[in-house]
Scaffold this motif. Structure first.
Motif, short mmCIF file in Angstrom:
data_model
loop_
_atom_site.label_atom_id
_atom_site.label_comp_id
_atom_site.label_asym_id
_atom_site.label_seq_id
_atom_site.Cartn_x
_atom_site.Cartn_y
_atom_site.Cartn_z
N LYS A 170 0.83 -1.22 0.00
CA LYS A 170 0.00 0.00 0.00
C LYS A 170 0.86 1.26 0.00
CE LYS A 170 -3.26 -2.42 3.02
NZ LYS A 170 -2.29 -3.30 3.72
N VAL A 171 0.22 2.36 -0.43
CA VAL A 171 0.84 3.68 -0.44
C VAL A 171 -0.11 4.69 0.17
CG1 VAL A 171 -0.04 4.07 -2.81
CG2 VAL A 171 1.82 5.49 -1.92
N TYR A 172 0.38 5.58 0.95
CA TYR A 172 -0.34 6.75 1.46
C TYR A 172 0.46 7.43 2.57
CZ TYR A 172 -3.95 9.87 3.28
OH TYR A 172 -4.65 10.99 3.69
N ALA A 173 0.95 6.66 3.53
CA ALA A 173 1.60 7.23 4.72
C ALA A 173 2.85 8.01 4.35
CB ALA A 173 1.96 6.12 5.70
N ASN A 174 3.21 8.98 5.20
CA ASN A 174 4.43 9.75 5.00
C ASN A 174 5.63 8.88 5.35
OD1 ASN A 174 6.69 11.68 5.47
ND2 ASN A 174 5.09 13.17 5.01
N MET A 175 6.50 8.66 4.36
CA MET A 175 7.65 7.78 4.55
C MET A 175 8.96 8.55 4.62
SD MET A 175 6.39 4.76 4.80
CE MET A 175 7.78 3.65 4.49
N ARG A 216 6.57 16.88 14.63
CA ARG A 216 7.28 17.71 13.64
C ARG A 216 6.44 17.80 12.36
NH1 ARG A 216 13.49 15.36 13.54
NH2 ARG A 216 13.92 15.52 15.79
N PRO A 217 6.55 18.90 11.65
CA PRO A 217 5.83 19.00 10.37
C PRO A 217 6.32 17.93 9.40
CG PRO A 217 6.64 21.16 11.08
CD PRO A 217 7.29 20.14 11.98
N ALA A 218 5.38 17.27 8.75
CA ALA A 218 5.75 16.23 7.78
C ALA A 218 6.39 16.87 6.56
CB ALA A 218 4.51 15.44 7.37
N TRP A 219 7.45 16.25 6.05
CA TRP A 219 8.10 16.74 4.84
C TRP A 219 7.14 16.61 3.66
CZ3 TRP A 219 12.08 19.75 4.64
CH2 TRP A 219 12.75 19.95 3.42
N PRO A 220 6.95 17.68 2.90
CA PRO A 220 5.93 17.63 1.83
C PRO A 220 6.31 16.68 0.70
CG PRO A 220 7.23 19.65 1.66
CD PRO A 220 7.62 18.99 2.96
N ASN A 221 5.27 16.16 0.05
CA ASN A 221 5.40 15.30 -1.13
C ASN A 221 5.96 13.92 -0.84
OD1 ASN A 221 4.38 17.29 -2.94
ND2 ASN A 221 6.38 18.31 -2.86
N HIS A 222 5.95 13.51 0.44
CA HIS A 222 6.36 12.15 0.76
C HIS A 222 5.18 11.32 1.26
CE1 HIS A 222 10.45 13.69 0.43
NE2 HIS A 222 10.90 12.45 0.55
N SER A 280 -0.21 11.87 -4.62
CA SER A 280 0.27 12.65 -5.75
C SER A 280 1.06 11.75 -6.69
CB SER A 280 1.18 13.80 -5.28
OG SER A 280 2.40 13.29 -4.79
N ALA A 281 1.15 12.13 -7.96
CA ALA A 281 1.93 11.34 -8.91
C ALA A 281 3.38 11.22 -8.45
CB ALA A 281 1.86 11.97 -10.29
N LEU A 282 3.91 12.30 -7.87
CA LEU A 282 5.29 12.27 -7.39
C LEU A 282 5.47 11.25 -6.28
CD1 LEU A 282 8.17 13.34 -7.22
CD2 LEU A 282 7.32 15.21 -5.76
N ASN A 283 4.56 11.25 -5.30
CA ASN A 283 4.74 10.32 -4.18
C ASN A 283 4.48 8.88 -4.60
OD1 ASN A 283 5.26 9.77 -1.33
ND2 ASN A 283 3.14 9.08 -1.33
N ILE A 284 3.49 8.65 -5.47
CA ILE A 284 3.24 7.29 -5.93
C ILE A 284 4.48 6.71 -6.60
CG2 ILE A 284 1.98 5.92 -7.63
CD1 ILE A 284 -0.50 7.59 -6.98
N ARG A 285 5.11 7.51 -7.47
CA ARG A 285 6.32 7.04 -8.16
C ARG A 285 7.42 6.74 -7.14
NH1 ARG A 285 9.86 10.46 -12.65
NH2 ARG A 285 11.62 9.01 -12.75
#
Length: 334
Positions: free
Chosen positions: A85-90, A98-104, A108-113
């Motif tokens: 699965k994909v979704y969680a901030n990795m 702490r603020p989650a790092w964006p795009n992880h 989004s297409a970027l995070n899925i890839r």
């Protein structure tokens, strides 16, 4: 072991799904490998995991354990229908407070890839059979999601796509968007919370899944241990309820309901956990429930449930104890 098609696909999967969430946090690597070997020996070919399993600073731990098991050879990878699965901030520096790092995270297409490549590396494989969206992403349009998925399918990195924790209307949105794009299969499975004590999925999620040809994969089939004979275990001095089960049992009405369930099952000379699994296997649209054994003994009990035939009398009794809401809109309207 019995097998069935995964939704409308030609893919054949076992009627039990091996859940791996305990691998790492609850079950060490050696025992996890032994459980996976035992699952194959029992004919279970459908393994489910997620990139976040291991949790917190150990996220990805479970996928690495599975990858090390594949690396042992013996056709282990070829025998397994692998789902993650994909979704969680990795992001490695994403920590509580702490603020989650964006795009992880999210879809989004970027995070899925990024997430697919990271999972493939941890799993030590070149493809994922079923890639599942772990949750809905309200900020990413399905046009973008399917564009990313189409590329990954063309690259041979994933074969099928499923959802998890999707409401019925999101299943419809996802597959209607896929149909408009053309050339995309869309979602082929939905992994949802569904068991005797939690039947709200019957209102809209399961009807949507069946209409769109998705196989239903219930998670938490024993509702956090609530349906596994928890009251009898308490009396006998065994494992006490925790988490969701403990919270539920604080309610006197719910506790009486669970007691009625255990009494009914005992009357028929059966084990509560095996009955809960067998009941799910009778439900329309269900491919197979996810079982997450911590030990080989728990796996053996789950396998016995596949061969268990529930009488009409028992099924009627289960509906009396856990009636469920009924379908929508009758559940909340005339």
């Amino acid at each position: 072991m019995e097998y069935t098609q995964l939704g409308r696909t030609g893919l054949k999967v076992s009627r039990l799904v091996l859940g791996t969430m305990n691998f790492g946090p609850q079950t060490d690597e050696a025992d996890s490998h032994a459980i996976m070997d035992a699952a194959l020996d029992a004919g279970i070919n459908f393994f489910d995991t997620a990139n976040a399993y291991g949790w917190g600073e150990n996220k990805g731990w479970t996928e690495r354990i599975i990858g090390n098991w594949f690396a042992k050879g013996g056709d282990r990878r070829d025998k397994v229908v692998l789902a993650t699965k994909v979704y969680a901030n990795m992001a490695l520096d994403a920590q509580p407070g702490r603020p989650a790092w964006p795009n992880h995270d999210k879809l989004s297409a970027l995070n899925i890839r990024r997430a697919v490549d990271a999972s493939l590396k941890r799993l030590q494989t070149d493809h994922i059979d079923l890639y599942q969206f772990h949750h809905i992403d309200r900020n990413t349009p399905f046009e973008e999601i399917w564009q990313a998925i189409d590329t990954l399918v063309q690259q041979g990195k994933i074969l099928y796509v499923g959802s998890s924790n999707f409401p019925g209307y999101k299943i419809a949105q996802a597959n209607e968007t896929a149909a408009r794009r053309g050339g995309t299969m869309g979602l082929v499975s939905e992994q949802c919370l569904y068991n005797l004590a939690e039947r709200r999925a019957e209102m809209e999620v399961i009807p949507a899944a069946r209409d769109y040809g998705l196989g239903v994969i219930p998670w938490s089939p024993l509702h956090g241990g609530l349906l596994g004979g928890i009251l009898k275990k308490e009396v006998e001095g065994g494992r006490r309820a925790s988490g969701r089960a403990a919270d539920t049992l604080k309610n006197p009405t719910a506790r009486a309901q669970v007691q009625a369930y255990e009494d009914l099952v005992d009357k028929h000379g059966l084990e509560p956990g095996e009955v809960a699994l067998a009941w799910l296997l009778t439900r329309p649209g269900v491919t197979g429930p996810i079982v997450g054994p911590r030990t080989a003994e728990q796996l053996e009990s789950a396998v016995r449930a596949v061969e268990l035939e529930l009488s009409e009398e028992l099924l009627a009794g289960l509906d009396e104890v856990f009636p469920g809401p009924g379908p929508a809109p009758e559940a909340f309207a005339w």
